[in-house]
Design a protein around this motif. Structure first.
Motif, short mmCIF file in Angstrom:
data_model
loop_
_atom_site.label_atom_id
_atom_site.label_comp_id
_atom_site.label_asym_id
_atom_site.label_seq_id
_atom_site.Cartn_x
_atom_site.Cartn_y
_atom_site.Cartn_z
N CYS A 5 0.83 -1.22 0.00
CA CYS A 5 0.00 0.00 0.00
C CYS A 5 0.86 1.26 0.00
N ILE A 6 1.97 1.24 0.73
CA ILE A 6 2.88 2.40 0.74
C ILE A 6 3.46 2.62 -0.65
N LEU A 7 3.85 1.54 -1.33
CA LEU A 7 4.35 1.68 -2.70
C LEU A 7 3.29 2.32 -3.60
N ALA A 8 2.04 1.89 -3.46
CA ALA A 8 0.96 2.43 -4.29
C ALA A 8 0.71 3.91 -3.99
N ILE A 9 0.77 4.28 -2.71
CA ILE A 9 0.55 5.68 -2.32
C ILE A 9 1.69 6.58 -2.81
N ILE A 10 2.94 6.11 -2.67
CA ILE A 10 4.08 6.89 -3.15
C ILE A 10 4.02 7.06 -4.66
N ASP A 11 3.53 6.04 -5.36
CA ASP A 11 3.37 6.15 -6.81
C ASP A 11 2.41 7.28 -7.16
N LEU A 12 1.35 7.44 -6.39
CA LEU A 12 0.41 8.54 -6.61
C LEU A 12 1.07 9.89 -6.35
N GLN A 13 1.86 9.97 -5.30
CA GLN A 13 2.50 11.24 -4.93
C GLN A 13 3.54 11.69 -5.94
N LEU A 14 4.31 10.73 -6.49
CA LEU A 14 5.41 11.07 -7.38
C LEU A 14 5.05 10.93 -8.85
N ARG A 15 3.79 10.70 -9.13
CA ARG A 15 3.37 10.43 -10.50
C ARG A 15 3.68 11.61 -11.42
N GLY A 16 4.27 11.31 -12.57
CA GLY A 16 4.58 12.32 -13.57
C GLY A 16 6.02 12.78 -13.56
N ASN A 17 6.72 12.63 -12.42
CA ASN A 17 8.12 13.08 -12.34
C ASN A 17 8.90 12.20 -11.38
N PHE A 18 8.77 10.90 -11.54
CA PHE A 18 9.45 10.00 -10.61
C PHE A 18 10.96 10.09 -10.72
N VAL A 19 11.48 10.18 -11.95
CA VAL A 19 12.92 10.16 -12.14
C VAL A 19 13.59 11.35 -11.44
N GLY A 20 12.88 12.47 -11.36
CA GLY A 20 13.44 13.64 -10.69
C GLY A 20 13.47 13.51 -9.18
N GLN A 21 12.70 12.57 -8.63
CA GLN A 21 12.64 12.42 -7.18
C GLN A 21 13.05 11.02 -6.72
N GLU A 22 13.59 10.23 -7.65
CA GLU A 22 13.95 8.85 -7.32
C GLU A 22 15.02 8.78 -6.24
N VAL A 23 16.06 9.59 -6.37
CA VAL A 23 17.15 9.56 -5.39
C VAL A 23 16.64 9.93 -4.01
N GLN A 24 15.79 10.95 -3.95
CA GLN A 24 15.21 11.36 -2.67
C GLN A 24 14.38 10.25 -2.06
N TRP A 25 13.63 9.52 -2.89
CA TRP A 25 12.80 8.42 -2.43
C TRP A 25 13.65 7.25 -1.92
N LYS A 26 14.64 6.84 -2.73
CA LYS A 26 15.46 5.68 -2.37
C LYS A 26 16.41 5.95 -1.21
N SER A 27 16.71 7.22 -0.96
CA SER A 27 17.58 7.56 0.16
C SER A 27 16.80 7.94 1.42
N GLY A 28 15.47 8.01 1.29
CA GLY A 28 14.63 8.43 2.41
C GLY A 28 14.44 7.34 3.45
N ILE A 29 14.05 7.75 4.64
CA ILE A 29 13.87 6.81 5.75
C ILE A 29 12.70 5.87 5.51
#
Length: 396
Positions: A155-179
Motif C-alpha cells: 500500500c505504501i508503494l501504491a501511495i508513493i506512486d500517486l504522490q510522485l506520478r509524472g516526475n518520478f525520475v526527478g525524485q527517485e534519489v530522494q525516495w530511495k535515500s529516504g527513511i
C-alpha cells in the motif's frame, strides 16, 4: 579508470574536435550542464560505472549527443527530449514518470495490498474476540500480523506512486535515500521470512497435538509463545543486521531498487547475497517440512485407533487433506518461483528484469492474501463468528 570524481566547468575548453568521450569506471557523482559547457561537438559519451546521485534537469543543454552509453536510466530519461540513443537497463516496475510503470502493476499492487491488509485484519479480529484464546488463535494472529506488514508495504508503494506520478525520475534519489523506503525494505523482508517461519510453526504445533496428545507442551500458550517470540526476535535481528550492513557498513546511501525490496537486484553486495540466500533457503526448507508434517499427519489420522468412529475419522481426514492441498499449492505458487529466481541470481545466471519485477507484484503477495482464507475463513472459528454476527441482525 582515472579515479575522477568531479569535472570542472572549463575542463573541455577549446576541444572543438572532441567527438567521442569515455568517462566510464570513475567516481563522478554529479551530472550537470556545466561539465560539458565547451564540448559542443561530442557525439558519443561513455558514462557507465559512475555513482551518479545528482542529475540536473538541464544536464544536456550544451550537448549535441547522438549516443549515450550509461547504466543509469535516469540520464536516459532526461536525454529522451534530446533524441539520444541511450543504452541503459530500465527498471521494469518503474518508468521515467512513475514509480509503478504499468496500469496492470498499479492495480495488482492496490488489490494485493488491500486484500492482505483487510483479510488479515478480519482474521485477527475473529481470533482475538474469543473469550478464551487458544494456542492456535495466538499463532494465527501472529501470522496475520506478519502478513499485514507486507500488505502495508504494498500500500505504501501504491501511495508513493500517486504522490510522485509524472516526475518520478526527478525524485527517485530522494525516495530511495529516504527513511520511509529503508523502513519498508526491512518491513517487507521481515514479513517474508517471519511468515515462512510461522507457517512451519503452526503446522508443527498441529502435528504434535494430534499425533502426541499426551504431551502438553504445545497445548500451553506460555510454552508455544516461547517458540513464537524467539523466532520473531531472531528474524527481526537478522533483518536489522542485513539492513545495517548494507546501508552503514557497505556505505550504500540508496535502497537497492525503486520498490525498496531487499532481495534480488543488488545481490552483488555481500549483505544482499547472504540475505537472498537465507530467504531462499528458508522458504524451500519450510515448504519441505510443512509438506512432510501434513503428510505424516494425514497418515496418522488414516490409521487412527478404531475407537474413533468411521464418520468422525473420515471428516478429520477430509479436513486435513483439504488443508494440505491448500497450504502446499499456495506455498509452491509463492515460494518455489521466488526461491528459484533468487537462486539463479546468486549463481549469476541472467534473469530478465521482468521476471524479478513480476515476482514482487504477483508472486510474493500470494501467501499474505491467502493465509487468512486457509487458517480462518475455512474453519469452524469463522462459522461461529458469522453466527454471532447474524444473531443481533436477526433480532433487530
Amino acid at each position: 579508470h582515472n579515479a575522477i570524481n568531479y569535472i570542472q566547468e572549463n575542463s573541455f575548453y577549446g576541444l572543438i574536435g572532441l567527438k567521442h568521450l569515455d568517462l566510464s569506471f570513475n567516481y563522478i557523482s554529479e551530472f550537470n550542464r556545466k561539465m560539458f559547457a565547451h564540448a559542443l561537438n561530442i557525439e558519443e559519451l561513455q558514462f557507465t560505472q559512475n555513482n551518479v546521485t545528482a542529475i540536473a534537469d538541464n544536464a544536456f543543454k550544451y550537448l549535441k549527443l547522438k549516443y549515450l552509453y550509461t547504466d543509469n536510466y535516469r540520464l536516459c530519461c532526461l536525454g529522451r527530449a534530446e533524441n539520444l540513443i541511450c543504452k541503459a537497463t530500465f527498471s521494469v516496475l518503474s518508468s521515467c514518470e512513475d514509480l509503478l510503470a504499468h496500469n496492470a502493476v498499479k492495480i495488482a499492487i492496490w488489490i494485493m495490498g488491500l486484500m492482505s491488509f483487510f483479510f488479515n485484519s478480519i482474521s485477527m479480529l475473529i481470533h482475538l474476540r474469543k473469550k478464551k484464546i487458544a494456542v492456535n488463535d495466538m499463532l494465527v494472529t501472529a501470522l496475520n500480523m506478519s502478513d499485514i506488514c507486507f500488505g502495508i508495504y504494498l500500500c505504501i508503494l501504491a501511495i508513493i506512486d500517486l504522490q510522485l506520478r509524472g516526475n518520478f525520475v526527478g525524485q527517485e534519489v530522494q525516495w530511495k535515500s529516504g527513511i520511509l523506503c529503508k523502513v519498508i525494505s526491512v518491513l517487507s523482508l521481515f514479513s517474508i521470512t517471519f511468515s515462512s517461519y510461522m507457517l512451519f510453526l503452526i503446522t508443527l504445533v498441529r502435528h504434535q497435538i494430534t499425533t502426541n496428545p499426551i504431551n502438553t507442551q504445545f497445548k500451553q500458550i506460555k510454552s508455544t509463545f516461547k517458540y513464537l517470540i524467539t523466532g520473531a526476535v531472531v528474524i527481526a535481528s537478522l533483518c536489522a543486521t542485513a539492513a545495517m550492513s548494507f546501508f552503514l557498513f557497505e556505505g550504500h546511501n540508496l535502497a537497492p531498487n525503486p520498490s525498496c525490496l531487499f532481495l534480488g537486484s543488488g545481490a552483488s553486495s555481500l549483505s544482499m547475497l547472504l540475505t537472498t540466500s537465507f530467504v531462499s533457503g528458508l522458504q524451500i526448507l519450510s515448504l519441505i517440512l510443512i509438506s512432510i508434517l501434513y503428510a505424516h499427519l494425514l497418515i496418522a489420522l488414516s490409521s487412527a485407533d478404531k475407537s474413533i468412529t468411521r464418520s468422525r475419522k473420515q471428516r478429520s481426514v477430509r479436513k486435513i487433506s483439504f488443508k494440505l492441498v491448500l497450504v502446499t499449492v499456495t506455498n509452491i505458487m509463492c515460494w518455489v518461483p521466488s526461491s528459484v529466481i533468487y537462486f539463479l541470481i546468486l549463481i549469476k545466471y541472467p534473469i530478465t528484469p521482468q521476471m524479478i519485477a513480476y515476482t514482487v507484484v504477483f508472486i510474493l503477495p500470494i501467501n499474505s492474501a491467502v493465509n487468512p482464507c486457509i487458517f480462518t475463513f475455512t474453519t469452524e472459528v469463522f462459522s461461529s463468528f458469522t453466527c454471532l454476527v447474524q444473531k443481533p441482525i436477526k433480532g433487530f
